[in-house]
Design a protein around this motif. Structure first.
Motif, PDB file in Angstrom:
ATOM      1  N   ASP A 145      29.672  88.143   2.693  1.00  0.00           N
ATOM      2  CA  ASP A 145      28.580  88.809   3.389  1.00  0.00           C
ATOM      3  C   ASP A 145      28.748  90.316   3.180  1.00  0.00           C
ATOM      4  O   ASP A 145      29.646  90.932   3.755  1.00  0.00           O
ATOM      5  N   HIS A 179      26.820  92.803   4.041  1.00  0.00           N
ATOM      6  CA  HIS A 179      26.442  93.653   5.177  1.00  0.00           C
ATOM      7  C   HIS A 179      27.596  93.759   6.182  1.00  0.00           C
ATOM      8  O   HIS A 179      27.969  94.857   6.609  1.00  0.00           O
ATOM      9  N   ASN A 180      28.150  92.618   6.542  1.00  0.00           N
ATOM     10  CA  ASN A 180      29.267  92.621   7.500  1.00  0.00           C
ATOM     11  C   ASN A 180      30.606  92.942   6.825  1.00  0.00           C
ATOM     12  O   ASN A 180      31.580  93.225   7.514  1.00  0.00           O
ATOM     13  N   GLY A 181      30.633  92.854   5.505  1.00  0.00           N
ATOM     14  CA  GLY A 181      31.897  93.058   4.809  1.00  0.00           C
ATOM     15  C   GLY A 181      32.893  91.972   5.137  1.00  0.00           C
ATOM     16  O   GLY A 181      34.036  92.244   5.510  1.00  0.00           O
ATOM     17  N   THR A 182      32.468  90.723   5.022  1.00  0.00           N
ATOM     18  CA  THR A 182      33.369  89.608   5.311  1.00  0.00           C
ATOM     19  C   THR A 182      33.322  88.607   4.166  1.00  0.00           C
ATOM     20  O   THR A 182      32.332  88.510   3.443  1.00  0.00           O
ATOM     21  N   ASP A 233      45.876  91.876  10.640  1.00  0.00           N
ATOM     22  CA  ASP A 233      44.876  92.912  10.900  1.00  0.00           C
ATOM     23  C   ASP A 233      43.682  92.788   9.962  1.00  0.00           C
ATOM     24  O   ASP A 233      42.681  93.487  10.137  1.00  0.00           O
ATOM     25  N   LEU A 234      43.788  91.958   8.957  1.00  0.00           N
ATOM     26  CA  LEU A 234      42.790  91.920   7.882  1.00  0.00           C
ATOM     27  C   LEU A 234      41.912  90.681   7.920  1.00  0.00           C
ATOM     28  O   LEU A 234      40.907  90.614   7.226  1.00  0.00           O
ATOM     29  N   THR A 271      39.506  87.730   9.840  1.00  0.00           N
ATOM     30  CA  THR A 271      38.637  87.533  10.994  1.00  0.00           C
ATOM     31  C   THR A 271      39.006  86.165  11.597  1.00  0.00           C
ATOM     32  O   THR A 271      39.708  86.101  12.588  1.00  0.00           O
ATOM     33  N   SER A 322      38.033  90.405   6.904  1.00  0.00           N
ATOM     34  CA  SER A 322      37.224  91.600   7.100  1.00  0.00           C
ATOM     35  C   SER A 322      37.563  92.535   5.944  1.00  0.00           C
ATOM     36  O   SER A 322      38.663  93.098   5.886  1.00  0.00           O
ATOM     37  N   LEU A 323      36.642  92.669   5.015  1.00  0.00           N
ATOM     38  CA  LEU A 323      36.910  93.395   3.774  1.00  0.00           C
ATOM     39  C   LEU A 323      36.852  94.902   3.963  1.00  0.00           C
ATOM     40  O   LEU A 323      36.313  95.401   4.950  1.00  0.00           O
ATOM     41  N   ILE A 324      37.401  95.579   2.969  1.00  0.00           N
ATOM     42  CA  ILE A 324      37.358  97.039   2.934  1.00  0.00           C
ATOM     43  C   ILE A 324      36.522  97.439   1.721  1.00  0.00           C
ATOM     44  O   ILE A 324      36.744  96.906   0.623  1.00  0.00           O
ATOM     45  N   ARG A 325      35.560  98.327   1.935  1.00  0.00           N
ATOM     46  CA  ARG A 325      34.769  98.771   0.780  1.00  0.00           C
ATOM     47  C   ARG A 325      35.653  99.547  -0.180  1.00  0.00           C
ATOM     48  O   ARG A 325      36.518 100.303   0.241  1.00  0.00           O
ATOM     49  N   PRO A 347      37.168 108.220   1.565  1.00  0.00           N
ATOM     50  CA  PRO A 347      36.110 109.137   1.154  1.00  0.00           C
ATOM     51  C   PRO A 347      36.730 110.382   0.515  1.00  0.00           C
ATOM     52  O   PRO A 347      37.809 110.847   0.943  1.00  0.00           O
TER      53      PRO A 347
END
Lengths: 465, 465
Positions: free
Chosen positions: B107, B109-112, B168-169, B171, B217-220, B285
């Protein structure tokens, strides 16, 4: 009951209190429904006694005696829970943690501190602030809740978006099990030595053990703090700004988005009517705060946010922990509560709309509003507030329960979690089975059976019968 | 055994494998001691069969049958564990997760993302990288371990100092319990609905359930990545630099400090002899990476660090997952292993010195070295490597165990945790009782009894008899 009371008095003497006022004061938490009933002359049943052990070894001794005699024990911090996890019953004793307070240890080099579980949150924060630290945990209840209560309820603070929730902020805990045995977990920050045993007690709401000490991994007082605010056309637009900021890797501790009703209520002079106020607080080393402020401002502008007077952030800081007592509303025939839930980003807008719409349709509802106050890469928390004044005052309890059902049902329909950080207590107990599923619920009961085979610890809270 | 084998074959057919080679290959993990014994012609006992369910419902069916018949089940990912959690026994079947692979859902949008538990780490990372994400979890074993194995062992990746460890990573997880019931946890990022049930399985090493799916829960993918390196006079000085950086609120994902021996080994052309190399990787960033690089450089310089050729970071990236097979050492009469432990900052220097000194005194030891690779506000992990060549080749196993004992005893003396992220398996099982204390150990056993009353899941691993 008289036998166990005599037994406990034999060692604790006057610290086993039988006074009516004392027992009444410790027979409830800050659940709105209990307060409503009390205001109608229907206070909850009273416990048999309030027991005040002075230290861990006395907690252990008390629990061992209660375990032997099958006496229900209700652990009690400062009674600020809002879900009804504390509820008197004549066959139970309250175990007050008020004797287990204070800073036991502060290590500046490691940035750690350990407190008695009964320590008031604001006292703990003051103790570490004096040494240049913060706990990083700032719940609205900080002045009326304990550090042990934070662990027992899986609490969240207002700065959680950067610093995490209570489970991310503690190192070790000391817990007394139902039969009096004392568990101390390792003080190191992380390990891979089997399942993390602390997690059994985070969120256990007094049903699996009595937390007696809490160790924290502190945060050094940030070099710099900066606030900024924006307003957006609707909740979806504001939520999108938070999502993009958090998923881009920025870490502002505070990201609070209010719906139009709450925006107008909190910032009547600054926020245009119908718009959603979004407040940010940035903390950390000076150069990082500087670039974060700029980056977040750019993201907000790109997504249609317009600048809001930054004094709104100061206003929030000033008023953030102010809560009107329930009774001031009940007197006017108004029943009310707050309900915090969580969901993924893609469902947050729909959950907001559906819960507000559904709860608004309950007879007598005056207002339903919400804000988002804790965000993650994968989703956010929504914090609803409802007020209702049924025409027939005798229906206040019904109205209250219908409002709760409207929000809980919306969570079930849209998908999400029924509590983000207040916990289950009794108000959500009827919704827990659906949340956990039959296997999850069985698992919770199995753990309860393993840890508290005589079911003496806080019966009636959290775990459905 | 023949009855349960026949029963399983009745549904799974040839996916219940009885082949000698297959059984032998699945009767061990990558524990050095098993490899040593095998190289000496003493391979571990073989399991009775390798069972390959195709999906969760087959895992459930297999476990239900094993539960009914009291058949031991050893869950198996890719066998890259290094602690002996996998060990054949003739009365057991291996349950291979190799049929439960692949990306089930991503997903943006949710980054999952959710994967079958048997998915190879590098395949999972590639799948999310194709959509602009990273898992944020980069263990050295990423090419030879599974996402389910990461959860089962409470794994850590090389980028943990910013992104956290496996707990921590993720869900949500899907787990099949010992009796075949299937638990699915909520997919939302955080909740307060009783204890976090996922935590029972994080670090359970196959003893409390079989993990069948893992949600992340992914990291961009970060906008910018930068590396820099320094060298320090000794470990204490380098550790102090990491402590100050992390406690100041900076969040570089990689902070690796090598002792003089490892510095010389990895960077012979760049790092002066006797100095400790400290490598940083910054991600995020662009403007944040820029200010973080500067701030960390200033802290390192202030604390006596001297610039090291930044190409050392590229060298590390290139070689970071290269591991020589145990056998190439055994052939030369050398026995070796790695031991990762954790402790608070104030004890890290002493633990380093004491463990190196004590292990070096074991007869035949050629070298003992360490690096720090995962840091927290409150402490760090030390990762020791020892090599030994006893004069008498028949003593290799003794020497191996003595080296382990030397490091474990140093942890016990100085205070710390016996494993930071590899887990317990069998190599640390004898040290777990002291680590958890009698109450902690009893609690773990109570949970085991509640979740796996017939004790069929991975008997002999993790939990001391």
């Amino acid at each position: 009951m008289s036998e166990i009371i005599e037994l406990l008095r034999g060692r604790l003497g006057e610290r086993v209190s039988l006074g009516d006022e004392d027992r009444a004061a410790h027979s409830h938490d800050y659940w709105a429904l209990t307060a409503l009933r009390s205001s109608r002359g229907q206070p909850p049943p009273q416990v048999a006694a309030v027991v005040r052990p002075a230290d861990t070894s006395e907690v252990s001794w008390v629990l061992a005696r209660c375990h032997e005699t099958g006496t229900p024990v209700i652990p009690y911090g400062l009674g600020s829970g809002v879900c009804g996890a504390i509820m008197g019953r004549p066959d139970a004793v309250v175990l007050s943690l008020e004797g287990l307070t204070g800073l036991h240890h502060l290590d500046e080099h490691n940035g750690t501190a350990r407190f008695g579980a009964g320590t008031r949150g604001s006292d703990a924060e003051a103790a570490v602030a004096a040494e240049g630290f913060t706990l990083g945990h700032q719940p609205q209840s900080i002045g009326v809740s304990t550090v042990g209560g934070w662990v027992a309820t899986r609490a969240s603070g207002q700065f959680s978006t950067a610093y995490g929730n209570i489970e991310d902020l503690i190192t070790d805990i000391e817990v007394v099990l139902a039969d009096g045995r004392v568990l101390r977990t390792a003080t190191t920050p992380r390990s891979s030595t089997g399942p993390d045993l602390r997690q059994l007690f985070l969120g256990s709401e007094g049903t699996l053990g009595v937390i007696t000490e809490v160790g924290f991994s502190l945060i050094r007082r940030p070099e710099s703090t900066a606030g900024q605010a924006f307003h957006f056309v609707d909740m979806e637009a504001g939520l999108e700004a938070i999502r993009v900021v958090v998923q881009s890797g920025w870490a502002p501790p505070v990201a609070r988005l209010y719906d139009p009703r709450e925006s107008l209520h909190h910032f009547p002079e600054d926020c245009p009517e119908g718009r959603c106020a979004l407040l940010w607080v940035h903390e950390g080393p000076v150069p990082r705060v500087e670039v974060e402020v700029d980056a977040v401002a750019r993201i907000c502008a790109d997504l249609g946010g317009e600048s809001l007077n930054p004094s709104t952030v100061d206003q929030w800081f000033e008023h953030r922990n102010r809560v009107s007592p329930w009774e001031s509303f009940f007197e006017r025939g108004i029943v009310l509560d707050t309900i915090e839930v969580g969901c993924s980003w893609d469902r947050a807008g729909e959950l907001y709309r559906r819960a507000v719409s559904s709860c608004s349709r309950v007879d007598g509802v005056l207002s339903v509003s919400a804000h988002s106050s804790h965000s993650y890469r994968a989703g956010t928390a929504l914090y609803f507030t409802f007020l209702a004044r049924p025409d027939d005052g005798s229906l206040m309890e019904n109205t209250y329960l219908e409002c709760w059902a409207a929000v809980m049902d919306a969570v079930g329909e849209v998908g999400g979690v029924i509590s983000h950080h207040h916990g289950i207590g009794r108000v959500r107990r009827g919704y827990l089975a659906e949340q956990l599923g039959p296997v999850g619920l069985d698992l919770l009961r199995s753990i309860k059976g393993a840890l508290d085979p005589r079911a003496i610890l806080n019966p009636g809270a959290l775990i459905p019968d």
